[in-house]
Structure formats: structure tokens, C-alpha cells
Scaffold this active site. Structure first.
Site, short mmCIF file in Angstrom:
data_model
loop_
_atom_site.label_atom_id
_atom_site.label_comp_id
_atom_site.label_asym_id
_atom_site.label_seq_id
_atom_site.Cartn_x
_atom_site.Cartn_y
_atom_site.Cartn_z
CE LYS A 204 -4.45 1.30 2.01
NZ LYS A 204 -5.22 1.38 0.77
N1 PLP Z 1 -7.37 -2.57 -3.17
C1 PLP Z 1 -6.92 -1.30 -3.16
C2 PLP Z 1 -6.14 -0.83 -4.33
C3 PLP Z 1 -7.20 -0.47 -2.06
O1 PLP Z 1 -6.77 0.79 -2.05
C4 PLP Z 1 -7.96 -0.98 -0.99
C5 PLP Z 1 -8.28 -0.11 0.16
O2 PLP Z 1 -7.55 -0.03 1.08
C6 PLP Z 1 -8.38 -2.32 -1.04
C7 PLP Z 1 -8.07 -3.07 -2.15
C8 PLP Z 1 -9.13 -2.92 0.11
O3 PLP Z 1 -8.30 -3.11 1.22
P1 PLP Z 1 -8.91 -3.06 2.70
O4 PLP Z 1 -10.07 -3.98 2.69
O5 PLP Z 1 -7.81 -3.54 3.56
O6 PLP Z 1 -9.28 -1.67 2.95
C1 COI Z 2 -9.30 2.52 1.81
O1 COI Z 2 -10.30 1.89 1.56
O2 COI Z 2 -8.89 2.67 2.94
C2 COI Z 2 -8.44 3.07 0.74
O3 COI Z 2 -7.31 3.31 0.94
C3 COI Z 2 -8.98 3.30 -0.56
C4 COI Z 2 -9.35 4.70 -0.91
C5 COI Z 2 -10.43 4.55 -1.93
C6 COI Z 2 -9.74 5.62 0.19
#
Ligand code: PLP
Ligand code: COI
Length: 367
Positions: A204
Site C-alpha cells: 500500500k
Molecule cells: N485494493 C486497493 C487498491 C485499495 O486501495 C484498498 C483499500 O484499502 C483495497 C483493495 C481494500 O483493502 P482493505 O479492505 O484492507 O481496505
Molecule cells: C481505503 O479503503 O482505505 C483506501 O485506501 C482506498 C481509498 C479509496 C480511500
């Protein structure tokens, strides 16, 4: 906690916090990502010294030298998770330990100093405690927590920084998509891909998002809410959206989602949903799925529902897929999703908000 985790926090409350009436107004209709709380966390790292100087203090701008490494080579990572108002008026976070682990993995991929996982969770706990009045009512929203880390060495050579600044800020938020419940429309990225094997797709890091913005802008130009990326080699397999993972629900009651092969973000929402689905008796496949198959299965009725999942989006039905070739309805249940999407969303949100029991140990009570 190991010894490295024990960095003492210096807590200096904001001497001029937002007046209560103004805060109440902001928290009642926060939007997404534009309102910020009164405090922030900072922790510093230096080679030879380790993690030190942990603070909770008034939120304020940073002063950076123009030669600060992150401004040039983008050595930056972040996380996103939420704190919820609990039925008793307290606060709880959802799976902060999972974000801590992913933050460490992102740090390793970007050759940054890994923050001890216990210290990561403690930093979040401290900020939520300091800004607990900023957590929206449960029917309005949540407090979105944004931990991040930058390379703050003042040096133009291309090498891992010798110093890092870790921070956490917080933002009361409502829904990410204004009309999400009716289903969002996604645009198939035409030229750009998000990640290739061996790249940073599973980390990330801010760079991944910078690289996604041209395709996201293309999506918006074409009247869509989000972009969906295809794999970098064959340009056939579904990867994920710009900021969410994607799940497919079939008429036979099974659920499928792209595998964690290093090119997509291992979402914590994705992981939680797979667990809930498996425990409710659904067959779950972590297998590649192509755009052509998606179109054929939606038309034949084999595929019934499709949804996006992530911290910001929670679980949002995907209604329509659009590309220069035309548009199709994402699943046979129709653009607003269907019963499986609704059931999984309710199950997840009920655990997150303390409305139902948490048999998984996902909810961390803060105060
Ligand atoms: N994929 C991307 C590119 C994201 O930015 C996010 C958000 O954080 C997710 C998937 C989903 O991850 P999470 O469920 O940990 O928020
Ligand atoms: C999240 O879901 O936390 C992300 O980083 C994604 C963004 C669309 C805010």
C-alpha cells in the site's frame, strides 16, 4: 509486545481544539476525507537509534526541506482503517493488527524501516482516545484512520532513507460512494495496468495510487465511479478496482475473487468476507476470472452479483461495466446487487459496529 514496541508517548492535548458546536456540525455530515480531527501522532526513526520520539499532539502542517527524499523518489506507504462508535458510546477499531502486519510488509517492499506491529496498534489507540469525540454516530459514519510513513532524509541520492517519519491522522467519514447502495458503474482501464508480478501491487504505497489516477480520470470522463484494472500480461484477468477488491457471486451459491498473486492489494475487508462466506457454508474460490467470462456469465445468469470491498467502500454492489465496446449489467440479479451482497454487508457491519457478537476477535475495544 516485544521490547522494540515500548516507545513512550508524549501526549500534549491541542490547546485550541475545534469548538464543540462546530465539531458536532462537521461530524454530522462529514463527506469523505475532507474533515480532520484535532490531533495527530508522530513517531520518528533514525538508523542506529531506532523508533523514538512518539507524540500525540495538535494537528499541524509539516515543514519539509525541498530535498526531502519522499518528494523525489516516493518512498511512502500508508494504511486505512476505521474506528466505530460502539452501542455503549465507546470506540472500537476493526482488525488493526491486520493493518499493522500489512504496513510492515509494505515497509519491507519499499525498503523502509518496519514499525513494530504493537507500536502501530498503540499509536492508533492513542489517537482514537484523543479524538474520540470526532467519531460520528453509528448511523452517520466512522472515524477513518490514516497511518502513513515517509522517507524524510534530506538527500538526493537514490537509496533507502536513513530516517523516517511515521504519522497517523484521522478523519470522520460517511459513505465513500454517494449512491453506492444502487450499485456503482466501473470502467475497464484501457491502456494502463496497475501492477505486474514483482512490482509493488501488493504494497500500500502512494506510488500505486499516483499511477492509477490517469485511468481513474478516464473512468470519470466516461461517467463511471471507479476503474477496474486487468492483468498486465494478457489484459484479460480482473485484478481489482482503483481502491477496492472485487468479489463475484454465482447462481450456485459460490463466491470467487482474484487470488493474492502479488499484483493486488491483500484487502482486510476481502479477507474478512471470505471468512464470513466460508463460515456460512459458501464455496469460496480465490481464482482468476476474465472480463470475457464475466460478460458471458452475467448474460447467461450463471453470475448473479458482483461487489467491491474495501475499508472505504465497505461492500458496494457493482452495477454496470463500461468500456469503448459498450456496457453490460454486472450480474443477473441486476445493478443494485442482490441478497448475498446484502447479507455479507450486514454481517460484516454488524460485527464492526458491535451490533452482533464477534467470534473472530476482530474488534479491538479502545475506550
Ligand atoms: N485494493 C486497493 C487498491 C485499495 O486501495 C484498498 C483499500 O484499502 C483495497 C483493495 C481494500 O483493502 P482493505 O479492505 O484492507 O481496505
Ligand atoms: C481505503 O479503503 O482505505 C483506501 O485506501 C482506498 C481509498 C479509496 C480511500
Amino acid at each position: 509486545m516485544d521490547g522494540l514496541d515500548r516507545v513512550p508517548f508524549n501526549v500534549v492535548p491541542n490547546p485550541a481544539p475545534t469548538p464543540a458546536a462546530e465539531r458536532a456540525k462537521l461530524v454530522a455530515a462529514p463527506g469523505f476525507g475532507r474533515v480532520f480531527t484535532d490531533h495527530m501522532v508522530t513517531i520518528r526513526y533514525a538508523e542506529g537509534k531506532g523508533w523514538h520520539d512518539a507524540r500525540v499532539e495538535a494537528r499541524r502542517p509539516l515543514t519539509l526541506d525541498p530535498a526531502t527524499a519522499v518528494l523525489h523518489y516516493a518512498q511512502e506507504i500508508f494504511e486505512g482503517l476505521k474506528a466505530y462508535r460502539t452501542p455503549s458510546g465507546g470506540a472500537a477499531m476493526f482488525r488493526p493488527d491486520a493493518n499493522a502486519r500489512r504496513f510492515r510488509q509494505s515497509a519491507e517492499r519499499l525498503a523502509m524501516a518496519p514499525l513494530p506491529e504493537g507500536l502501530f496498534v498503540e499509536s492508533l489507540r492513542r489517537l482514537v482516545e484523543a479524538d474520540r469525540e470526532w467519531i460520528p454516530a453509528v448511523d452517520v459514519g466512522t472515524l477513518y484512520l490514516r497511518p502513513f510513513m515517509i522517507a524524510d532524509d534530506v538527500f538526493l541520492g537514490v537509496k533507502p532513507s536513513a530516517t523516517y517519519l511515521y504519522m497517523v491522522i484521522a478523519s470522520p467519514v460517511g459513505a465513500y460512494f454517494k449512491n453506492g447502495a444502487d450499485g456503482v458503474t466501473v470502467w475497464v482501464a484501457q491502456q494502463d495496468t496497475r501492477a505486474a508480478r514483482g512490482g509493488t501491487g501488493a504494497a500500500k504505497c502512494g506510488g500505486n495510487y499516483a499511477a492509477s489516477l490517469q485511468a481513474q480520470a478516464e473512468a470519470v470522463r466516461n461517467g463511471c465511479d471507479q476503474v477496474v484494472f486487468l492483468d498486465a500480461i494478457e489484459r484479460r484477468k480482473i485484478e481489482e478496482l482503483g481502491g477496492m477488491n472485487v468479489c463475484f457471486v454465482f447462481a450456485d451459491g459460490s463466491l470467487q475473487t482474484p487470488p493474492l498473486d502479488g499484483t493486488i492489494l491483500p484487502g482486510i475487508t476481502r479477507d474478512s468476507i471470505l471468512r464470513l462466506a466460508r463460515d456460512s457454508g459458501m464455496t469460496v474460490r480465490e481464482e482468476a476470472y476474465t472480463l470475457d467470462q464475466w460478460k458471458a456469465d452475467a448474460a447467461s445468469g450463471r453470475l448473479t452479483e458482483v461487489f467491491a470491498c474495501g475499508t472505504a467502500a465497505v461492500i458496494t454492489p457493482i452495477g454496470r461495466i463500461r468500456s469503448p465496446e459498450g456496457e453490460f449489467i454486472a450480474g443477473a440479479a441486476g445493478p443494485a446487487g442482490g441478497p448475498v451482497t446484502q447479507r455479507l454487508r450486514k454481517q460484516l457491519v454488524d460485527i464492526q459496529t458491535g451490533r452482533s457478537a464477534d467470534p473472530y476477535g476482530w474488534v479491538h475495544s479502545v475506550c
